[in-house]
Design an enzyme around this catalytic site. Structure first.
Site, PDB file in Angstrom:
ATOM      1  N   CYS A 169       0.826  -1.167   0.082  1.00 15.78           N
ATOM      2  CA  CYS A 169      -0.013   0.181  -0.019  1.00 15.78           C
ATOM      3  C   CYS A 169       0.958   1.393  -0.144  1.00 15.78           C
ATOM      4  O   CYS A 169       1.983   1.473   0.653  1.00 15.78           O
ATOM      5  CB  CYS A 169      -0.940   0.092   1.204  1.00 15.78           C
ATOM      6  N   ASP A 172     -11.628  -6.943  21.600  1.00 18.74           N
ATOM      7  CA  ASP A 172     -10.706  -6.789  22.972  1.00 18.74           C
ATOM      8  C   ASP A 172     -11.305  -6.261  24.135  1.00 18.74           C
ATOM      9  O   ASP A 172     -10.964  -6.539  25.105  1.00 18.74           O
ATOM     10  CB  ASP A 172      -9.470  -5.992  22.511  1.00 18.74           C
TER      11      ASP A 172
END
Length: 161
Positions: A76, A127
């Site tokens: 990228c 999380d």
């Protein structure tokens, strides 16, 4: 079949040369879901997750991730983002949907930035809630729409994909 542009003459990976591409306005929107126990979603709504405001933290995490895409995804390009916006919706039962829209004026698109923003937001929800619900499932992450650039406008079609 399209020519693969990420390989050099030695058939090794390379970052595509975008030097001669025109700067245009580009945007991409991605979406994804996390499914959890109804009690977990209820605790998110009530602000009763010990780690804090789950969706606020997930939103910031997604924005931060979009800004770091080129550091995480090897091919990228480093892109100057002009906007990142993340919204959450839920079904009042067990599923939270994250939607991320990323914008730029650049020579290359921002689909990966939008996808990474969604994935990171959903992983942050996992999380923050894993202490009470380890069975959460992240699913259906995909680009919803992409605008700008040589390949033009793309809209995800459930029937074709």
């Amino acid at each position: 079949m399209d020519n693969l542009t990420h390989f050099n003459e030695q058939n090794r990976s390379k970052m595509v040369d975008v030097t001669n591409k025109e700067i245009t306005s580009r945007s991409a929107t991605a979406t994804g879901q996390i499914t959890m126990k109804p009690e977990t979603l209820q605790r998110i709504h009530e602000g009763k997750i010990k780690k804090g405001d789950v969706l606020a933290v997930a939103q910031v995490a997604g924005i931060m991730a979009a800004k770091q895409t080129s550091s995480l995804i090897p091919m990228c390009h480093l892109i100057n983002l002009t906007g990142v916006d993340i919204h959450f919706e839920d079904d009042d039962s067990s599923t939270v949907t994250a939607n991320a829209t990323v914008k730029t004026k650049s020579v290359t698109g921002v689909e990966i930035e939008a996808l990474l923003a969604v994935q990171t937001a959903l992983l942050t929800i996992y999380d923050m809630c894993k202490a009470i619900d380890r069975g959460m499932v992240i699913s259906d992450v995909h680009v919803v729409e992409k605008m700008g650039g040589k390949s033009g406008h793309f809209v995800f079609n459930d029937q074709e994909n």
